[in-house]
Design a protein around this motif. Sequence first.
Motif, PDB file in Angstrom:
ATOM      1  N   ASP A  95       5.921  -6.107  14.010  1.00 48.06           N
ATOM      2  CA  ASP A  95       6.337  -7.264  13.392  1.00 48.06           C
ATOM      3  C   ASP A  95       5.642  -8.533  13.586  1.00 48.06           C
ATOM      4  O   ASP A  95       5.588  -9.361  12.779  1.00 48.06           O
ATOM      5  CB  ASP A  95       7.948  -7.483  13.928  1.00 48.06           C
ATOM      6  N   TYR A  96       5.067  -8.712  14.868  1.00 52.90           N
ATOM      7  CA  TYR A  96       4.511 -10.103  14.916  1.00 52.90           C
ATOM      8  C   TYR A  96       3.450 -10.077  14.100  1.00 52.90           C
ATOM      9  O   TYR A  96       3.091 -11.459  13.857  1.00 52.90           O
ATOM     10  CB  TYR A  96       4.496 -10.302  16.371  1.00 52.90           C
ATOM     11  N   ALA A 108       3.368 -14.468   7.638  1.00 51.37           N
ATOM     12  CA  ALA A 108       4.322 -14.920   7.252  1.00 51.37           C
ATOM     13  C   ALA A 108       4.465 -16.497   7.333  1.00 51.37           C
ATOM     14  O   ALA A 108       4.953 -17.281   6.732  1.00 51.37           O
ATOM     15  CB  ALA A 108       5.850 -14.495   7.463  1.00 51.37           C
ATOM     16  N   ARG A 109       3.697 -16.680   8.433  1.00 50.49           N
ATOM     17  CA  ARG A 109       3.608 -18.448   8.444  1.00 50.49           C
ATOM     18  C   ARG A 109       2.140 -18.818   8.019  1.00 50.49           C
ATOM     19  O   ARG A 109       2.112 -19.818   7.873  1.00 50.49           O
ATOM     20  CB  ARG A 109       3.273 -18.437  10.328  1.00 50.49           C
ATOM     21  N   GLY A 110       1.507 -17.932   7.489  1.00 52.20           N
ATOM     22  CA  GLY A 110       0.348 -18.395   6.651  1.00 52.20           C
ATOM     23  C   GLY A 110      -0.932 -17.786   7.191  1.00 52.20           C
ATOM     24  O   GLY A 110      -2.120 -18.360   6.597  1.00 52.20           O
ATOM     25  N   LEU A 150      10.137  -8.717   1.701  1.00 51.11           N
ATOM     26  CA  LEU A 150       8.746  -8.717   1.948  1.00 51.11           C
ATOM     27  C   LEU A 150       7.932  -8.901   0.465  1.00 51.11           C
ATOM     28  O   LEU A 150       6.842  -9.384   0.405  1.00 51.11           O
ATOM     29  CB  LEU A 150       8.567  -7.310   2.552  1.00 51.11           C
ATOM     30  N   MET A 154       7.211 -12.482  -0.445  1.00 49.49           N
ATOM     31  CA  MET A 154       6.131 -12.906   0.269  1.00 49.49           C
ATOM     32  C   MET A 154       4.900 -12.285   0.086  1.00 49.49           C
ATOM     33  O   MET A 154       4.059 -12.634   0.496  1.00 49.49           O
ATOM     34  CB  MET A 154       6.491 -12.769   1.964  1.00 49.49           C
ATOM     35  N   LEU A 203       4.179  -9.216   0.961  1.00 52.07           N
ATOM     36  CA  LEU A 203       3.710  -8.718   2.455  1.00 52.07           C
ATOM     37  C   LEU A 203       4.082  -7.199   2.605  1.00 52.07           C
ATOM     38  O   LEU A 203       4.559  -6.946   3.574  1.00 52.07           O
ATOM     39  CB  LEU A 203       4.222  -9.595   3.622  1.00 52.07           C
ATOM     40  N   PRO A 263       3.849  -3.445   2.980  1.00 47.38           N
ATOM     41  CA  PRO A 263       3.000  -2.921   3.857  1.00 47.38           C
ATOM     42  C   PRO A 263       1.716  -2.238   2.917  1.00 47.38           C
ATOM     43  O   PRO A 263       2.057  -1.555   1.822  1.00 47.38           O
ATOM     44  CB  PRO A 263       3.812  -1.763   4.481  1.00 47.38           C
ATOM     45  N   HIS A 273      -1.426 -17.313   0.991  1.00 49.71           N
ATOM     46  CA  HIS A 273      -1.609 -18.100   2.251  1.00 49.71           C
ATOM     47  C   HIS A 273      -0.924 -19.478   2.539  1.00 49.71           C
ATOM     48  O   HIS A 273      -0.250 -19.800   3.365  1.00 49.71           O
ATOM     49  CB  HIS A 273      -3.095 -18.060   2.977  1.00 49.71           C
ATOM     50  N   ARG A 326       2.756 -19.251   2.120  1.00 52.54           N
ATOM     51  CA  ARG A 326       3.675 -18.783   3.228  1.00 52.54           C
ATOM     52  C   ARG A 326       3.562 -19.803   4.333  1.00 52.54           C
ATOM     53  O   ARG A 326       2.737 -20.171   4.746  1.00 52.54           O
ATOM     54  CB  ARG A 326       3.007 -17.281   3.699  1.00 52.54           C
ATOM     55  N   GLY A 327       4.658 -20.089   4.605  1.00 50.21           N
ATOM     56  CA  GLY A 327       4.869 -21.097   5.792  1.00 50.21           C
ATOM     57  C   GLY A 327       5.459 -22.530   5.110  1.00 50.21           C
ATOM     58  O   GLY A 327       6.544 -22.906   5.232  1.00 50.21           O
ATOM     59  N   MET A 341      10.166 -17.603   6.806  1.00 52.24           N
ATOM     60  CA  MET A 341      10.773 -16.221   6.999  1.00 52.24           C
ATOM     61  C   MET A 341      11.142 -15.951   8.517  1.00 52.24           C
ATOM     62  O   MET A 341      10.195 -16.103   9.463  1.00 52.24           O
ATOM     63  CB  MET A 341       9.910 -14.931   6.667  1.00 52.24           C
ATOM     64  N   PHE A 388      12.965 -12.829  11.220  1.00 46.73           N
ATOM     65  CA  PHE A 388      13.031 -11.333  11.207  1.00 46.73           C
ATOM     66  C   PHE A 388      14.341 -11.060  12.109  1.00 46.73           C
ATOM     67  O   PHE A 388      14.712 -11.778  12.754  1.00 46.73           O
ATOM     68  CB  PHE A 388      11.854 -10.735  11.807  1.00 46.73           C
ATOM     69  N   ALA A 422       9.022  -9.816  16.837  1.00 45.31           N
ATOM     70  CA  ALA A 422       8.348 -10.747  15.873  1.00 45.31           C
ATOM     71  C   ALA A 422       7.356 -11.783  16.415  1.00 45.31           C
ATOM     72  O   ALA A 422       6.804 -12.521  15.811  1.00 45.31           O
ATOM     73  CB  ALA A 422       9.381 -11.172  14.920  1.00 45.31           C
ATOM     74  N   GLU A 466       0.633 -22.314  15.577  1.00 44.65           N
ATOM     75  CA  GLU A 466      -0.025 -21.778  14.476  1.00 44.65           C
ATOM     76  C   GLU A 466       0.659 -22.612  13.250  1.00 44.65           C
ATOM     77  O   GLU A 466       0.129 -22.709  11.979  1.00 44.65           O
ATOM     78  CB  GLU A 466       0.253 -20.344  14.556  1.00 44.65           C
ATOM     79  N   LEU A 493      -2.140 -24.167  10.780  1.00 51.24           N
ATOM     80  CA  LEU A 493      -2.792 -23.240   9.658  1.00 51.24           C
ATOM     81  C   LEU A 493      -2.804 -23.974   8.423  1.00 51.24           C
ATOM     82  O   LEU A 493      -3.751 -23.320   7.605  1.00 51.24           O
ATOM     83  CB  LEU A 493      -1.820 -22.003   9.642  1.00 51.24           C
ATOM     84  N   HIS A 494      -2.150 -24.681   7.974  1.00 52.09           N
ATOM     85  CA  HIS A 494      -2.412 -25.408   6.741  1.00 52.09           C
ATOM     86  C   HIS A 494      -3.188 -26.647   6.445  1.00 52.09           C
ATOM     87  O   HIS A 494      -2.717 -27.473   5.606  1.00 52.09           O
ATOM     88  CB  HIS A 494      -0.820 -25.237   6.223  1.00 52.09           C
ATOM     89  N   MET A 534      11.725 -18.384  16.647  1.00 61.55           N
ATOM     90  CA  MET A 534      11.383 -17.975  15.148  1.00 61.55           C
ATOM     91  C   MET A 534      11.805 -18.838  14.263  1.00 61.55           C
ATOM     92  O   MET A 534      11.133 -19.306  13.309  1.00 61.55           O
ATOM     93  CB  MET A 534      12.108 -16.664  14.791  1.00 61.55           C
ATOM     94  N   MET A 585       9.594 -21.929  14.174  1.00 65.15           N
ATOM     95  CA  MET A 585       8.324 -21.557  13.552  1.00 65.15           C
ATOM     96  C   MET A 585       8.521 -21.774  12.019  1.00 65.15           C
ATOM     97  O   MET A 585       7.617 -22.230  11.440  1.00 65.15           O
ATOM     98  CB  MET A 585       7.910 -20.386  13.895  1.00 65.15           C
TER      99      MET A 585
END
Lengths: 341, 324
Positions: free
Chosen positions: A238-239, A245-247, B53, B56, B58, B60, B87, B90-91, B96, B98, B104, B117, B121-122, B167, B170
């Motif tokens: 999951d992590y 999901a954070r980018g 998912l 997003m 995302l 699998p 990218h 997302r954020g 999101m 979990f 997570a 992060e 990240l952006h 979470m 974040m």
Amino acid sequence: MTGYFIRRLLLIIPTFLGITLMVFAITRFVPGGPIDRALAQAQAASESAEFQSSRPGDSTSILSESQLNQLREYYGFDKPLLESYVQWLGKVVQFDLGVSTRYAEPVWQTIADRLPVSLYYGFVTLVLTYMVCIPLGIWKGIKHAGTFDHLSSAVVFIGYAVPGYIVGIALLTAFASEIELFPLGGFASDDFDDFTLWEQVKDIVWHSVLPLISYMVGSFAVMTFMVKNSLMDNLAADYVRAAMARGRTFGGAVWHHALRNSLIPLATHFGNNIGIVLTGSFLIETIFNINGFGLLGYEAVVERDYPVVLGILVISSMLFLIGNILSDLCVALVDPRVRFQ
Amino acid sequence: MAANLLDVDNLSVSFTTEAGEARVLDAVSFSIARGETLGLVGESGCGKSVTSLALMRLLPQPSGHITGGDIRLDGDSLLKKSIRDMHAIRGPRIGMIFQDAMTALNPVKRIREQLKESLTLHGQKLSKAAIQARCIELLGDVGIPEPALRLDDYPHQLSGGMRQRVMIAMALAGDPDLLIADEPTTALDVTVQAQILSLIQSIQAAHGMAVIFITHDLGVVEPLCQRVAVMYAGRIVETAPAQALFRDPKHPYTQGLLNSIPRLDREPLTPLPTIEGLVPSALNMPNGCRFAPRCPRATDRCTAEAPSMQTTSDRTLACHEVSL
């Protein structure tokens, strides 16, 4: 945690005593020891000398009882097991491993002569194996079930299935005999001492290409697949998804998150490798005529050179015991959840 | 600008398995206005998490793929975006949280490194001190005591509730327009659940973001959500304003779900009503209405023909036997 490691260090003492006492006892009861050898030699000598006289050789009559006692005393076999063990141990504690019965020189000297060769092969094998297996495992994990993954698996498994000494013989036949690309054996050339430093380095590398391949070919499979499977477990975690999901990019999530987690299983093996570094493989050493630890240990056992056998045992068992503690330390370093009490 | 923040339009998702192609989502449609909270309710395996998912992008890889439909954020199709654009979405646009915050969070990294992060990240250039201050502020906002000390902790050193707060912090760090909360309270104690729910409510009020709240716990939905979408076996069977749904559930499945909530005002020692049968496998879905094999009101038509969606101004319903 410091307390845990102090306890572990103290536990080395009884473990070490147990290992050495066991092997020491075995050296007493296994036939073919130095006394038997001396008898056999004396018998062979007398048989050839009295071949004409046709008198049947009687082994008990070859050496007199006093001569045998002298021999027993010389090899320390005259005292009870525990007493001579304690005597031997007392010397070991003072870093005296005794004298080799075969080379008639101190065991330390015998071991020290072989040490550079074994250390060189051990560490180069270790470093190269990590350098190949970690990136290969990561790549295979990311490209799971792709063409590269299947092909490299086939190669790695073939390497795992074929024993290293077979690979050694094949390589030697192909690249030293048929095509004279590499030397037939040895650690370095005969005129090694006259070389410049650069030439010496080149010479050692040139001599060690084939033995190194033989050493490593079997060790790729376990470590590569450990890295690959561990990484795939973590990629599905999951992590990793949460980081994306954070980018985070997929590559970023692998590099910053999955990678360190997937190297934890490797850390548990790290300490054990320290011991393996010195043990070598007598078969590969025999094939390539390398005078390392593996060959020394094997010959010492065959020739019943007990001081050398015990000397190698002392060093390798200490390395394994310390290696285990080192593994624990590595795990504690990479995984903050692990705290030894 | 489109009226809705998010429009999901006939979204279909399939998974490639060894046993064949499993159609996990079948023409799922719903929409969310800015600042609205939508509850997405259904049994385990009905496709709630796959929906989140898919939003997003995302799913699998390589087994999961979107086979049809569209997802539009502010009228912009997310399915046409490049991975690089995703990218950036997302954020800052969609955040999101979990179900299990323990898994997570990366177990070997400190809270600071993981929270950081979301901030760096952006493309934002922040000084070390600014990052530290913002991290402390974020942890404070989600009600973590002594936030400066917690930054140096590893996830395993925090309680379950605290981890879920991390979470949420974040997700908040990106200040998203839409927060997808995938069963965020399922792994928590009841008292902690209530705290996390009220935290999500207050954050939503303060930031004005829309929330998709995914849960199988209907008791959580009523106080939290304005509208509810009920999913069954990869389809949405009913959507309605929360109060209307609880007062007057139309779909037999929704009625069954509401009936199976334990209530204090029921006659003691009577068996709890349940919905008979099991959710069909995604590999072997019934042809008609997917709920038909379990539905007390099913007719021949239900097993033969999938019901089309009936719509009014504020409700939708997919059922042959009941009309809005």
